[in-house]
Scaffold this motif. Structure first.
Motif, PDB file in Angstrom:
ATOM      1  N   TRP A 129     -28.532   1.266 -38.238  1.00 25.27           N
ATOM      2  CA  TRP A 129     -29.455   0.820 -36.786  1.00 25.27           C
ATOM      3  C   TRP A 129     -30.339   1.955 -36.450  1.00 25.27           C
ATOM      4  O   TRP A 129     -31.485   1.825 -35.789  1.00 25.27           O
ATOM      5  CB  TRP A 129     -28.695  -0.275 -36.269  1.00 25.27           C
ATOM      6  CG  TRP A 129     -28.103   0.833 -34.827  1.00 25.27           C
ATOM      7  CD1 TRP A 129     -26.207   1.184 -35.698  1.00 25.27           C
ATOM      8  CD2 TRP A 129     -27.727   1.037 -33.646  1.00 25.27           C
ATOM      9  NE1 TRP A 129     -26.013   1.894 -34.404  1.00 25.27           N
ATOM     10  CE2 TRP A 129     -26.853   2.171 -33.505  1.00 25.27           C
ATOM     11  CE3 TRP A 129     -28.835   1.672 -33.040  1.00 25.27           C
ATOM     12  CZ2 TRP A 129     -26.515   2.594 -32.017  1.00 25.27           C
ATOM     13  CZ3 TRP A 129     -28.428   2.507 -31.848  1.00 25.27           C
ATOM     14  CH2 TRP A 129     -27.128   2.834 -31.446  1.00 25.27           C
ATOM     15  N   ASP A 132     -33.705   1.200 -37.641  1.00 21.85           N
ATOM     16  CA  ASP A 132     -34.075   0.340 -36.809  1.00 21.85           C
ATOM     17  C   ASP A 132     -35.291  -0.260 -35.851  1.00 21.85           C
ATOM     18  O   ASP A 132     -34.643  -0.032 -35.275  1.00 21.85           O
ATOM     19  CB  ASP A 132     -32.592  -0.976 -37.134  1.00 21.85           C
ATOM     20  CG  ASP A 132     -33.212  -2.054 -37.021  1.00 21.85           C
ATOM     21  OD1 ASP A 132     -34.236  -2.825 -36.884  1.00 21.85           O
ATOM     22  OD2 ASP A 132     -32.652  -3.497 -37.022  1.00 21.85           O
ATOM     23  N   ARG A 133     -36.278   0.454 -36.355  1.00 22.30           N
ATOM     24  CA  ARG A 133     -37.636   0.154 -35.379  1.00 22.30           C
ATOM     25  C   ARG A 133     -38.538  -1.049 -34.938  1.00 22.30           C
ATOM     26  O   ARG A 133     -39.059  -1.294 -35.180  1.00 22.30           O
ATOM     27  CB  ARG A 133     -38.360   1.583 -35.991  1.00 22.30           C
ATOM     28  CG  ARG A 133     -36.947   2.923 -35.818  1.00 22.30           C
ATOM     29  CD  ARG A 133     -38.518   3.493 -36.167  1.00 22.30           C
ATOM     30  NE  ARG A 133     -39.543   3.953 -37.491  1.00 22.30           N
ATOM     31  CZ  ARG A 133     -39.271   4.209 -38.571  1.00 22.30           C
ATOM     32  NH1 ARG A 133     -37.896   5.495 -38.226  1.00 22.30           N
ATOM     33  NH2 ARG A 133     -39.605   3.844 -39.126  1.00 22.30           N
ATOM     34  N   GLY A 134     -37.234  -2.431 -35.257  1.00 23.33           N
ATOM     35  CA  GLY A 134     -37.678  -3.433 -35.011  1.00 23.33           C
ATOM     36  C   GLY A 134     -38.654  -4.475 -36.648  1.00 23.33           C
ATOM     37  O   GLY A 134     -39.599  -3.633 -37.212  1.00 23.33           O
ATOM     38  N   ARG A 152     -33.383  -7.231 -25.498  1.00 23.44           N
ATOM     39  CA  ARG A 152     -34.283  -6.856 -26.700  1.00 23.44           C
ATOM     40  C   ARG A 152     -35.463  -7.039 -26.995  1.00 23.44           C
ATOM     41  O   ARG A 152     -36.121  -7.954 -26.841  1.00 23.44           O
ATOM     42  CB  ARG A 152     -33.279  -7.548 -28.620  1.00 23.44           C
ATOM     43  CG  ARG A 152     -33.769  -6.916 -30.063  1.00 23.44           C
ATOM     44  CD  ARG A 152     -33.383  -5.358 -29.889  1.00 23.44           C
ATOM     45  NE  ARG A 152     -34.410  -4.814 -31.352  1.00 23.44           N
ATOM     46  CZ  ARG A 152     -33.545  -5.059 -32.623  1.00 23.44           C
ATOM     47  NH1 ARG A 152     -32.305  -5.348 -31.990  1.00 23.44           N
ATOM     48  NH2 ARG A 152     -34.054  -5.100 -33.811  1.00 23.44           N
ATOM     49  N   ASN A 154     -39.648  -5.846 -29.248  1.00 26.61           N
ATOM     50  CA  ASN A 154     -39.885  -5.143 -30.867  1.00 26.61           C
ATOM     51  C   ASN A 154     -41.111  -4.587 -30.574  1.00 26.61           C
ATOM     52  O   ASN A 154     -41.638  -5.731 -31.257  1.00 26.61           O
ATOM     53  CB  ASN A 154     -39.495  -6.300 -31.925  1.00 26.61           C
ATOM     54  CG  ASN A 154     -38.247  -6.767 -31.946  1.00 26.61           C
ATOM     55  OD1 ASN A 154     -37.117  -5.687 -32.645  1.00 26.61           O
ATOM     56  ND2 ASN A 154     -37.635  -7.728 -31.769  1.00 26.61           N
ATOM     57  N   ASP A 173     -32.857  -2.457 -25.163  1.00 27.09           N
ATOM     58  CA  ASP A 173     -32.204  -2.187 -26.191  1.00 27.09           C
ATOM     59  C   ASP A 173     -34.428  -2.398 -27.002  1.00 27.09           C
ATOM     60  O   ASP A 173     -34.235  -3.344 -27.337  1.00 27.09           O
ATOM     61  CB  ASP A 173     -31.544  -3.154 -27.108  1.00 27.09           C
ATOM     62  CG  ASP A 173     -31.817  -2.191 -28.058  1.00 27.09           C
ATOM     63  OD1 ASP A 173     -32.446  -1.877 -28.894  1.00 27.09           O
ATOM     64  OD2 ASP A 173     -30.764  -3.324 -28.931  1.00 27.09           O
ATOM     65  N   ARG A 175     -37.130  -1.157 -29.813  1.00 21.03           N
ATOM     66  CA  ARG A 175     -37.251  -1.104 -30.765  1.00 21.03           C
ATOM     67  C   ARG A 175     -38.327  -0.817 -30.957  1.00 21.03           C
ATOM     68  O   ARG A 175     -39.523  -2.090 -30.694  1.00 21.03           O
ATOM     69  CB  ARG A 175     -36.976  -1.691 -32.241  1.00 21.03           C
ATOM     70  CG  ARG A 175     -35.002  -2.154 -31.436  1.00 21.03           C
ATOM     71  CD  ARG A 175     -34.513  -0.765 -31.740  1.00 21.03           C
ATOM     72  NE  ARG A 175     -32.468  -1.405 -31.729  1.00 21.03           N
ATOM     73  CZ  ARG A 175     -31.855  -1.429 -32.099  1.00 21.03           C
ATOM     74  NH1 ARG A 175     -32.375  -1.001 -33.457  1.00 21.03           N
ATOM     75  NH2 ARG A 175     -30.488  -1.524 -31.752  1.00 21.03           N
ATOM     76  N   GLN A 177     -41.873   0.840 -33.687  1.00 18.59           N
ATOM     77  CA  GLN A 177     -41.901   1.569 -34.520  1.00 18.59           C
ATOM     78  C   GLN A 177     -43.120   2.472 -34.631  1.00 18.59           C
ATOM     79  O   GLN A 177     -43.165   3.108 -35.790  1.00 18.59           O
ATOM     80  CB  GLN A 177     -43.370   0.318 -35.346  1.00 18.59           C
ATOM     81  CG  GLN A 177     -42.299  -1.604 -35.687  1.00 18.59           C
ATOM     82  CD  GLN A 177     -43.000  -1.990 -36.618  1.00 18.59           C
ATOM     83  OE1 GLN A 177     -44.250  -2.230 -36.038  1.00 18.59           O
ATOM     84  NE2 GLN A 177     -42.785  -3.080 -37.643  1.00 18.59           N
ATOM     85  N   GLU A 265     -24.166  -0.739 -32.129  1.00 17.95           N
ATOM     86  CA  GLU A 265     -24.842  -1.470 -31.378  1.00 17.95           C
ATOM     87  C   GLU A 265     -23.866  -2.312 -30.084  1.00 17.95           C
ATOM     88  O   GLU A 265     -25.176  -2.721 -29.173  1.00 17.95           O
ATOM     89  CB  GLU A 265     -26.024  -2.121 -31.718  1.00 17.95           C
ATOM     90  CG  GLU A 265     -26.488  -1.404 -33.101  1.00 17.95           C
ATOM     91  CD  GLU A 265     -27.325  -2.068 -33.798  1.00 17.95           C
ATOM     92  OE1 GLU A 265     -28.615  -2.141 -33.548  1.00 17.95           O
ATOM     93  OE2 GLU A 265     -26.743  -2.918 -35.087  1.00 17.95           O
ATOM     94  N   VAL A 305     -35.156   3.516 -29.614  1.00 22.38           N
ATOM     95  CA  VAL A 305     -35.230   3.865 -31.260  1.00 22.38           C
ATOM     96  C   VAL A 305     -36.583   3.418 -31.641  1.00 22.38           C
ATOM     97  O   VAL A 305     -37.100   2.311 -31.665  1.00 22.38           O
ATOM     98  CB  VAL A 305     -34.022   3.226 -31.806  1.00 22.38           C
ATOM     99  CG1 VAL A 305     -34.956   3.045 -33.368  1.00 22.38           C
ATOM    100  CG2 VAL A 305     -32.513   2.295 -31.631  1.00 22.38           C
TER     101      VAL A 305
END
Length: 383
Positions: A129, A132-134, A152, A154, A173, A175, A177, A265, A305
């Protein structure tokens, strides 16, 4: 070089296919000044990859000049895509783009024809994870005013300008890219373990009764909540099942902060401060119930992340203060302060860690302060 995987392929024509993707990245401030795209671009002549400077200092995107593609070490205003690959298809490259030192620290937008990802991008040295950048489904996040988010997210890229506060409800959280830039404030204070709740009073004729409050919720990874206190030691403080004054307990930093905090996580946060009990006095057949103080909630969690990370603003996840109350004109009670929260950043390139506040809240009168939480930036150092 690893061979391609997750290939975009037309099974009827038996040929590779591609889609157009746009990503935003920060050119690292250290050698080799490379970024790595989320997918592998097609090699075309003339090139179909467009790289341009972007400036989002005011929250809006402003475009600068386009970079020129070259097949050698680039100078200012040029980019060099790495086509040195042993992949079976010569139209694949590694997805790595090199820039000149003169362009270090600049934001860039890259538009290209994407054909899929490469194998060998994961590592058993760290959890999956961490990479894991979504899926970018929440788009770009460029708030121009104060906003509250939670859960979460993204994002494709993030830019929080100076003067803007992103408040966190509980935990966040993120994420991301591409590039993540924080020049403002992300605040998750008070979003962790809840303060202990006061218990109901028992009414007994002609007696002074001090009832214990409850410990705060425990911390997982963050700081411990403070114990409540009273100027009278006959009660009025949060206790555990053994009767010991205690706030929201904390797991050890090794067990929770490193293992749970970094390798799982789980949702983390600071422990809640303990609350004192209530005080009841019964005289002449009537009962007066007096409330004690209240503990503070623990700090919440901020987890990010991202591809590249730059924090020139501040992250805040502090525990809230306990309150102070004087009951019966004599007995002082104080709630325990909440424990500091957890801030964790995992990125491939870290340009600036910035500042972070994860302190515990202060206790009220005779109450204990919350313990400090922790802030970690984990730089993978890979493309």
């Amino acid at each position: 070089m690893a061979k391609p995987s997750d290939i975009r392929h037309d099974p009827f024509m038996d040929v590779p296919t591609s889609i157009t993707l746009t990503e935003r990245h920060l050119i690292p401030s250290i050698s080799p000044y490379t970024i790595c795209l989320n997918e592998v671009p097609v090699k075309n002549s003339p090139t179909t990859t467009i790289v341009r400077i972007i400036d989002i200092g005011d929250g809006a995107v402003h475009y600068g000049a386009d970079f020129d593609e070259v097949a050698a070490t680039p100078i200012e205003g040029q980019f060099f895509p790495d086509y040195n690959t042993s992949a079976y298809d010569s139209t694949w490259n590694t997805g790595t783009i090199q820039f000149s030192a003169a362009d270090a620290g600049k934001g860039v937008e890259v538009t290209y024809l994407a054909k899929g990802t490469l194998t060998g991008v994961s590592c058993n040295m760290y959890p999956s994870w961490w990479r894991d950048r979504g899926d970018g489904s929440d788009g770009d996040f460029y708030p121009t005013g104060n906003v509250t988010i939670s859960g979460r997210k993204n994002y494709r890229s993030v830019y929080i300008p100076a003067g803007v506060t992103v408040s966190v409800s509980g935990f966040i959280d993120i994420r991301c890219q591409g590039m993540f830039i924080n020049a403002g404030t992300i605040n998750a204070s008070g979003g962790g373990g809840l303060a202990g709740q006061q218990v109901k009073i028992r009414n007994l004729y002609g007696a002074n009764i001090g009832l214990n409050g409850n410990p705060g919720e425990p911390a997982i990874g963050g700081g411990a909540g403070g114990a409540a206190g009273s100027s009278s030691d006959s009660g009025y403080y949060g206790v555990n099942s053994s009767g010991t004054k205690i706030g929201g307990s904390r797991l050890s930093l090794d067990a929770a902060g490193v293992l749970a905090g970094c390798y799982s996580e789980e949702i983390l946060g600071g422990g809640g401060g303990s609350s004192p009990g209530v005080y009841s006095i019964s005289e002449g057949g009537s009962t007066e119930t007096l409330s004690g103080a209240v503990g503070g909630n623990g700090g919440g969690m901020i987890r990010i992340v991202a591809k590249s990370h730059k924090n020139i603003g501040s992250y805040i996840s502090t525990g809230l203060n306990g309150t102070s109350v004087t009951v019966d004109s004599a007995i002082q009670t104080g709630g325990g302060g909440g424990g500091g929260g957890v801030i964790l950043v995992v990125c491939e390139r870290n340009l600036s860690s910035g500042t972070a506040s994860v302190g515990g809240g202060a206790g009220g009168s005779y109450g204990g302060s919350g313990g400090a939480g922790w802030y970690r930036v984990i730089e993978l150092g890979v493309n």
